[in-house]
Structures are given as C-alpha cells and as structure tokens.
Design a protein around this motif. Structure first.
Motif, mmCIF file in Angstrom:
data_model
loop_
_atom_site.group_PDB
_atom_site.id
_atom_site.type_symbol
_atom_site.label_atom_id
_atom_site.label_comp_id
_atom_site.label_asym_id
_atom_site.label_seq_id
_atom_site.Cartn_x
_atom_site.Cartn_y
_atom_site.Cartn_z
ATOM 1 N N THR A 183 0.829 -1.198 0.000
ATOM 2 C CA THR A 183 0.000 0.000 0.000
ATOM 3 C C THR A 183 0.862 1.246 0.000
ATOM 4 O O THR A 183 0.588 2.211 -0.727
ATOM 5 C CB THR A 183 -0.945 -0.007 1.218
ATOM 6 O OG1 THR A 183 -1.816 -1.132 1.105
ATOM 7 C CG2 THR A 183 -1.781 1.252 1.279
ATOM 8 N N ASP A 184 1.900 1.245 0.803
ATOM 9 C CA ASP A 184 2.852 2.362 0.848
ATOM 10 C C ASP A 184 3.407 2.630 -0.546
ATOM 11 O O ASP A 184 3.390 3.764 -1.052
ATOM 12 C CB ASP A 184 3.971 2.011 1.833
ATOM 13 C CG ASP A 184 5.015 3.104 1.979
ATOM 14 O OD1 ASP A 184 5.587 3.530 0.961
ATOM 15 O OD2 ASP A 184 5.260 3.538 3.107
ATOM 16 N N LEU A 185 3.884 1.583 -1.206
ATOM 17 C CA LEU A 185 4.512 1.723 -2.525
ATOM 18 C C LEU A 185 3.530 2.261 -3.560
ATOM 19 O O LEU A 185 3.855 3.178 -4.326
ATOM 20 C CB LEU A 185 5.067 0.365 -2.938
ATOM 21 C CG LEU A 185 5.871 0.259 -4.231
ATOM 22 C CD1 LEU A 185 6.870 -0.892 -4.119
ATOM 23 C CD2 LEU A 185 4.957 -0.001 -5.423
ATOM 24 N N GLY A 206 2.063 -11.163 -18.978
ATOM 25 C CA GLY A 206 2.914 -11.925 -19.876
ATOM 26 C C GLY A 206 4.352 -11.445 -19.980
ATOM 27 O O GLY A 206 5.077 -11.868 -20.880
ATOM 28 N N LYS A 207 4.776 -10.597 -19.056
ATOM 29 C CA LYS A 207 6.149 -10.088 -19.099
ATOM 30 C C LYS A 207 6.749 -10.117 -17.696
ATOM 31 O O LYS A 207 6.079 -9.785 -16.712
ATOM 32 C CB LYS A 207 6.156 -8.653 -19.627
ATOM 33 C CG LYS A 207 7.549 -8.037 -19.729
ATOM 34 C CD LYS A 207 7.483 -6.612 -20.255
ATOM 35 C CE LYS A 207 8.857 -5.980 -20.324
ATOM 36 N NZ LYS A 207 8.806 -4.568 -20.804
ATOM 37 N N VAL A 208 8.010 -10.519 -17.614
ATOM 38 C CA VAL A 208 8.722 -10.518 -16.338
ATOM 39 C C VAL A 208 9.258 -9.111 -16.070
ATOM 40 O O VAL A 208 10.060 -8.585 -16.851
ATOM 41 C CB VAL A 208 9.875 -11.545 -16.343
ATOM 42 C CG1 VAL A 208 10.722 -11.409 -15.077
ATOM 43 C CG2 VAL A 208 9.322 -12.964 -16.461
ATOM 44 N N LEU A 209 8.793 -8.504 -14.966
ATOM 45 C CA LEU A 209 9.220 -7.144 -14.625
ATOM 46 C C LEU A 209 10.509 -7.128 -13.820
ATOM 47 O O LEU A 209 11.302 -6.189 -13.926
ATOM 48 C CB LEU A 209 8.133 -6.437 -13.818
ATOM 49 C CG LEU A 209 6.793 -6.147 -14.497
ATOM 50 C CD1 LEU A 209 5.915 -5.345 -13.545
ATOM 51 C CD2 LEU A 209 6.998 -5.391 -15.803
ATOM 52 N N ALA A 210 10.708 -8.148 -12.976
ATOM 53 C CA ALA A 210 11.852 -8.123 -12.072
ATOM 54 C C ALA A 210 12.154 -9.538 -11.596
ATOM 55 O O ALA A 210 11.284 -10.417 -11.624
ATOM 56 C CB ALA A 210 11.575 -7.207 -10.885
ATOM 57 N N VAL A 211 13.386 -9.731 -11.150
ATOM 58 C CA VAL A 211 13.830 -11.039 -10.673
ATOM 59 C C VAL A 211 14.606 -10.856 -9.381
ATOM 60 O O VAL A 211 15.503 -10.002 -9.298
ATOM 61 C CB VAL A 211 14.731 -11.753 -11.705
ATOM 62 C CG1 VAL A 211 15.174 -13.110 -11.167
ATOM 63 C CG2 VAL A 211 14.013 -11.906 -13.045
ATOM 64 N N LEU A 212 14.266 -11.666 -8.376
ATOM 65 C CA LEU A 212 15.026 -11.691 -7.128
ATOM 66 C C LEU A 212 15.664 -13.062 -6.943
ATOM 67 O O LEU A 212 15.025 -14.079 -7.221
ATOM 68 C CB LEU A 212 14.113 -11.423 -5.925
ATOM 69 C CG LEU A 212 13.665 -10.001 -5.634
ATOM 70 C CD1 LEU A 212 12.722 -10.006 -4.442
ATOM 71 C CD2 LEU A 212 14.853 -9.091 -5.359
ATOM 72 N N GLY A 219 22.111 -5.111 -3.218
ATOM 73 C CA GLY A 219 22.054 -5.085 -4.680
ATOM 74 C C GLY A 219 21.126 -3.999 -5.178
ATOM 75 O O GLY A 219 20.499 -3.262 -4.409
ATOM 76 N N ASP A 220 21.038 -3.883 -6.498
ATOM 77 C CA ASP A 220 20.256 -2.816 -7.117
ATOM 78 C C ASP A 220 18.756 -3.036 -6.953
ATOM 79 O O ASP A 220 18.262 -4.159 -7.055
ATOM 80 C CB ASP A 220 20.584 -2.729 -8.616
ATOM 81 C CG ASP A 220 22.032 -2.343 -8.870
ATOM 82 O OD1 ASP A 220 22.593 -1.650 -8.006
ATOM 83 O OD2 ASP A 220 22.576 -2.746 -9.906
ATOM 84 N N ALA A 221 18.044 -1.923 -6.733
ATOM 85 C CA ALA A 221 16.590 -1.970 -6.655
ATOM 86 C C ALA A 221 16.002 -2.149 -8.052
ATOM 87 O O ALA A 221 16.616 -1.781 -9.058
ATOM 88 C CB ALA A 221 16.062 -0.688 -6.022
ATOM 89 N N GLN A 222 14.800 -2.729 -8.102
ATOM 90 C CA GLN A 222 14.073 -2.896 -9.364
ATOM 91 C C GLN A 222 12.715 -2.210 -9.209
ATOM 92 O O GLN A 222 11.843 -2.718 -8.505
ATOM 93 C CB GLN A 222 13.893 -4.385 -9.687
ATOM 94 C CG GLN A 222 15.227 -5.141 -9.811
ATOM 95 C CD GLN A 222 15.023 -6.642 -9.949
ATOM 96 O OE1 GLN A 222 14.820 -7.157 -11.049
ATOM 97 N NE2 GLN A 222 15.075 -7.357 -8.846
ATOM 98 N N ALA A 223 12.563 -1.049 -9.828
ATOM 99 C CA ALA A 223 11.321 -0.273 -9.699
ATOM 100 C C ALA A 223 10.194 -0.980 -10.437
ATOM 101 O O ALA A 223 10.290 -1.244 -11.636
ATOM 102 C CB ALA A 223 11.529 1.131 -10.247
ATOM 103 N N VAL A 224 9.130 -1.310 -9.720
ATOM 104 C CA VAL A 224 8.013 -2.030 -10.323
ATOM 105 C C VAL A 224 6.668 -1.332 -10.083
ATOM 106 O O VAL A 224 5.697 -1.599 -10.794
ATOM 107 C CB VAL A 224 7.930 -3.484 -9.794
ATOM 108 C CG1 VAL A 224 9.194 -4.252 -10.152
ATOM 109 C CG2 VAL A 224 7.692 -3.502 -8.287
#
Length: 581
Positions: free
Chosen positions: A262-264, A413-419, A562-567
């Motif tokens: 919710t914050d994000l 249908g698309k990968v936005l980010a990977v952890l 590591g680097d953040a991934q803005a989603v």
C-alpha cells in the motif's frame, strides 16, 4: 454562556474526534526550480508549486493519523516527482483545524428554536463569532501550548480578534517559519465565513500522533472556556479528566500503519500527480486516481487479478493441479485432512525423502516449512501440528526440489523483475556466537527498515539440526541457517537476480501465471543451474515451487542488497489503463 454549552447539551462531545485536520510543510528546491513540475501536479491535492518552493500537504481528514500518513507519503513521493532535490524550508509545519460543521449547524439551529437573546442573525455570523473567540483564547495560551510541545521561547502576537476584518489583517508568514503563529483561513472570510484556524507547529506534530491529538483537544476544550485559562494543562485535564495523557515529546515517530504494498502504490500515485482516497488505512483499502483513470486498492492489492483467479490461487493444491495439467514442472504433492493421516502416509512411503509442509490454503495462518534433509517422524509431526493449528487446517505435503530460489514478478505476460532469494542465515567469523551475529545483522537491518530476525525455539531446533546452537561460536566462513520457514524466507536475503538467471526461464514463469489465469503474480522457481539455458524437455532443470497472486512488491524495490528494481509505476499504469479502456 460558553460556545460549547449547546453542543454539550446536544450530546456532541464525541465530535471532537472528527475535527477536520490538514497538515502542510514547505520545501526549497536545491538549485533551479524544475520546469516540468507544474503540469504534473496541476490536479494533485498533495503538492502546490510556489516558484522556487514546493508545498507538500495532506488532504483534509477527520483521522489525524491519516493526515500524518498522507503528509509523510507525499514527502517521500516528492523525490520521484522530478530529478530535482528538495529540502525543508523551515523547522515547523502548518496545521489547519476546522470544527465539525454538524456541531456548529445543529447548535445554531437549537439556539434559534429556543429564540436565544443576542443570537446573530445569520449562521455565518454565528460561526465566525465562535472562531474569533476561539482564536483569541488559543492565542492567549499559545506560550503554554508550545511549552508542552517542547518549544522554547515566547510568541508575540498582536492580532485583533474582535472582528473578521481586524483578524484578517494578521501577518502572513511562510509555512512553519514561526512556531505558534495563528491565523484564520478561508477566502474572503468576512463574506464567505471562516473555515477554520491555521497554526504553525513543531515538526513532531507531523509524526507523533499524541502531539497532534493534544493540539486538537486543546482547541476543543477552549470552546468551553469563557476566557483563556491561566493554567492550560489544568484546564484541559478538568475538561477531559485527570488521566488525560499529555503529549510525549520523547516518543519515537509513529510508524505508518500501512503494508509495504500500500505504501509503494500510494507513493507511486502521488508521484504521478494523482489523488488517493483512503477508505481503510489499516487494511490497505483506497481508490487511486491519475489523470481521470482510477483503480481500487483492496487488502493491499490492486484490482488486476479477477476474484476467481485469486480464489483458485488461495488453494495451493488446486494451483498445483492446474500447473501440472498444463504440463509445467511442479513438485509431487498430496493433501491430508489430519496430522495422523499424513504421518501414516509418510510411514508407508515418504520416509527418507526431503519434503515441504504447508497449509492447503494460502489465506489461513501457518508458515510453510522446507525440510531439505529427510525428517524424523517427530520433526515432521511437530511441523504438521503447528500448521494444522486449532482450526484443523488441511495440510499439503510436497516433495522438496533442490536448486537456487528465484522469484520472478510477472505482469501481463512479461517478467518485470527477478530476485535471488535465500532463507535467513549468518556467517561465522570465528569470534562471535550465533546470537551475537544475529544481533549485529539486526542492527543493520533495522537501519534499512527490514524485518528483524528472531531467535526462538523454532530457531534453536533449526540450528540443532545443523549441529549448532545460539550460544556457540561459529567457525570462520561457516554458514548457519536460522530456519527454512516462509517467515525466514521473507526475512532472508533478497537481491537483484536478473543477471544470475538466464532469461530463458522467464517463459516458464509466464506460463505458470497464464495457467492460473492471473495477470499479476510472483513465481518462485527452484533452479539447478541458473546460468544454463532452460530446456522444457529436461524436466529436472527447474521446478515451479510457488505462484502467489497477491505478491509483495516492496521486496523488489528494496532488496536486502544489490540494485533496486522499480516495479510500482508499471503495475499502477497497468491497473489504470485497464480501468480507462
């Protein structure tokens, strides 16, 4: 007669809890003011451009903590409005306080019915008179009020509060510059009426709810005073009771009562110049509006996934069957109504195998636990009893899949980010105990806002199975896991794993989300060798161990390292686009 007598007689004392509050702060741009800001925030209720300055505000709310939360979120979101940096202009904030219109209107109507002598001819005159008398009393006790709020020094104000014309000539000062400065607010107050009082307060009022509550309750109590009291605290306590708590200036700032999702998503909306209408702050329910398009946020999730898809996803066994029938690699699993039935089955053929135990339903309490070493009977039974709980939850036991864990966030249908994810662990240095290593890790995690690691009976058992104890010094370089539960996975190590996982695995995650009829989900993959290109014909390369249709987005934007991934922005755009089509 005090301004409060009729309100009290009409039973409107509880209305102090719905006094309207709005909070504002002033910020300076570092360097030149951004040129693109004004069009972006044109319809935003949270931002107002003032040349080289920016006003950040909450909306006008009846819940003080909601106003404080909105101000804090808008301040943080302002970093995403533009590449330009802003910083505080003054040490204070401005609060606007409006008496409930119901209290004023009903009391005036009652006085008119009673044909009260001296009652103003119009409601506007009556309301203005109350605000003018209230402002005079509040101004007189301002030094006492500020002292209770930890402000040193006196405030010298010479405003004439006898009429709207004279009061409207009070000095105008920048927001938060002079603590204790009091003014009326409203446009053309002599003709349209006073809307309320605005008061510059210390910054603590924006963060500490006990401070803002004391200011509000002081204003309300002053309605009942014929004149300004000589001793403010005594007067407030005589009004509310001897046990009324004074503001605690030493208390830490209140945590935002929001989930990470919710914050994000609220910040992402504000950063696009949008509006947020909060329905239930504690449960993450709100409406998000951006440029005429809107989306609902319910239970901390946007309305991207259908109710049917979420309902199916809540049943882990059903999800497992759907994925298997789609020809996707998943663990073998079986459902058990009781612990006893599960143990009987284990004795018959599952003993000697590594397992994963979880509740069948995702929406009931209980932590998934991985047992990568074949468990003893008592160990499995204890785990299952904990999962079953007092409600006798159905149990799901699956085969354990070896490999490194990767969490892929999939949208349309698309990968936005990977952890790349792992359970919480500590690494020995040959000098400190496990407990000391955990304490050191927690100090670093606390500074970054990550969940704290807990040492308890469950942790002791996890350490024991590895041959360690909490009070034992770990040899240098030795890695000790603190448990392999879903809780320890959530509190574990999450890093940007895009470069570690070959993109060929993206298709597997996308297929899993499509099979479960979800638009947005995370897919957890156990991958044997993440650098090897995925081949669907070789079923042992990877396995789908979890699909979650109510994902935690914040872990991608705030990894443990590591680097953040803005989603957030992409997901918000997808939800808004759907609703506007």
């Amino acid at each position: 007669m005090s301004d409060y007598k009729e309100m009290r007689d009409l039973g409107m004392a509880p209305l102090r809890h719905v006094m309207l509050v709005r909070l504002m702060m002033l910020r300076n741009w570092v360097g030149n003011a951004p040129r693109d800001l004004a069009p972006k925030i044109k319809k935003s209720p949270f931002y107002f451009e003032l040349g080289k300055q920016l006003v950040i505000a909450s909306k006008t709310e009846t819940q003080m903590q909601l106003a404080q939360t909105e101000l804090a979120l808008a301040q943080r979101a302002s970093r995403e409005l533009t590449s330009h940096v802003n910083q505080p202009a003054n040490a204070g904030i401005r609060g606007q306080f409006s008496l409930p219109e119901t209290a004023l209107g009903d009391s005036y109507a009652a006085l008119r019915t009673a044909k009260t002598v001296g009652l103003p001819k119009t409601y506007m005159q009556y309301r203005n008179g109350i605000y003018l008398r209230l402002a005079a009393k509040l101004n007189a006790v301002m030094p006492q009020l500020l002292k209770e709020l930890g402000v040193v020094g006196n405030v010298e104000e010479h405003t004439d509060w006898t009429s709207t014309q004279s009061a409207d000539r009070a000095r105008q000062t920048p927001i938060g510059q002079e603590l204790g400065h009091l003014r009326l607010f409203g446009q053309d107050v002599d003709k349209r009426g006073i809307l309320g009082l605005e008061l510059d307060l210390p910054l603590a009022a924006a963060m500490n709810v006990t401070v803002l509550r004391f200011v509000r309750d002081t204003i309300w109590a002053l309605l009942d005073a014929e004149r300004a009291p000589l001793h403010l605290v005594d007067d407030v306590r005589s009004f509310y009771g001897e046990q009324y708590p004074l503001p605690d200036m030493t208390a830490n700032a209140d945590e935002l009562p929001l989930s990470a999702n919710t914050d994000l998503l609220m910040r992402a909306t504000m950063a696009r110049g949008g509006d947020v209408t909060t329905y239930d702050l504690a449960h993450g329910s709100a409406k998000l509006d951006v440029k005429g398009a809107s989306s609902l946020l319910a239970a901390d999730q946007l309305d991207l996934n259908t109710a049917a898809a979420v309902a199916m996803n809540n049943d882990r066994f059903l999800t497992l069957q759907v994925l298997r029938q789609a020809g996707l690699p998943v663990p073998l699993g079986a459902v058990y109504p009781t612990v006893e039935v599960a143990i009987t089955d284990w004795r018959a053929g599952l003993s000697g195998k590594a397992l994963v135990a979880r509740t069948r339903r995702r929406d009931v309490s209980g932590e998934t636990e991985a047992l990568p070493m074949p468990p003893e009977e008592f160990q499995l039974a204890n785990c299952l009893r904990t999962l079953a709980g007092d409600e006798n939850n159905e149990l799901l036991v699956e085969s354990f899949k070896k490999g490194d864990l990767f969490r892929l966030l999939v949208l349309d249908g698309k990968v936005l980010a990977v952890l790349a994810i792992d359970y919480a662990y500590v690494v020995g240095d040959g000098r400190r105990t496990v407990a000391a290593l955990v304490a050191d890790r927690n100090r670093k995690r606390d500074g970054n806002g990550y969940p704290q690691l807990q040492l308890n009976g469950q942790t002791d058992l996890a350490l024991k199975t590895q041959g360690y104890a909490a009070d034992q010094v770990l040899p240098r370089g030795t890695q000790a896991y603190l448990g392999r539960t879903s809780g320890m996975l959530a509190a574990g190590e999450h890093r940007n794993g895009r470069d570690e996982l070959d993109e060929s695995y993206d298709a597997l995650a996308v297929s899993a989300v499509r099979a479960t009829r979800l638009r947005l989900a995370t897919v957890d993959l156990a991958v044997v060798n993440s650098y090897v290109v995925y081949d669907a014909e070789q079923g042992t390369q990877a396995s789908i161990v979890n699909v979650n249709g109510t994902p935690d987005l914040s872990e991608f934007e705030r990894p443990t390292y590591g680097d953040a991934q803005a989603v957030g922005a992409s997901i918000l755009s997808a939800a808004l686009r759907t609703k506007s089509e």
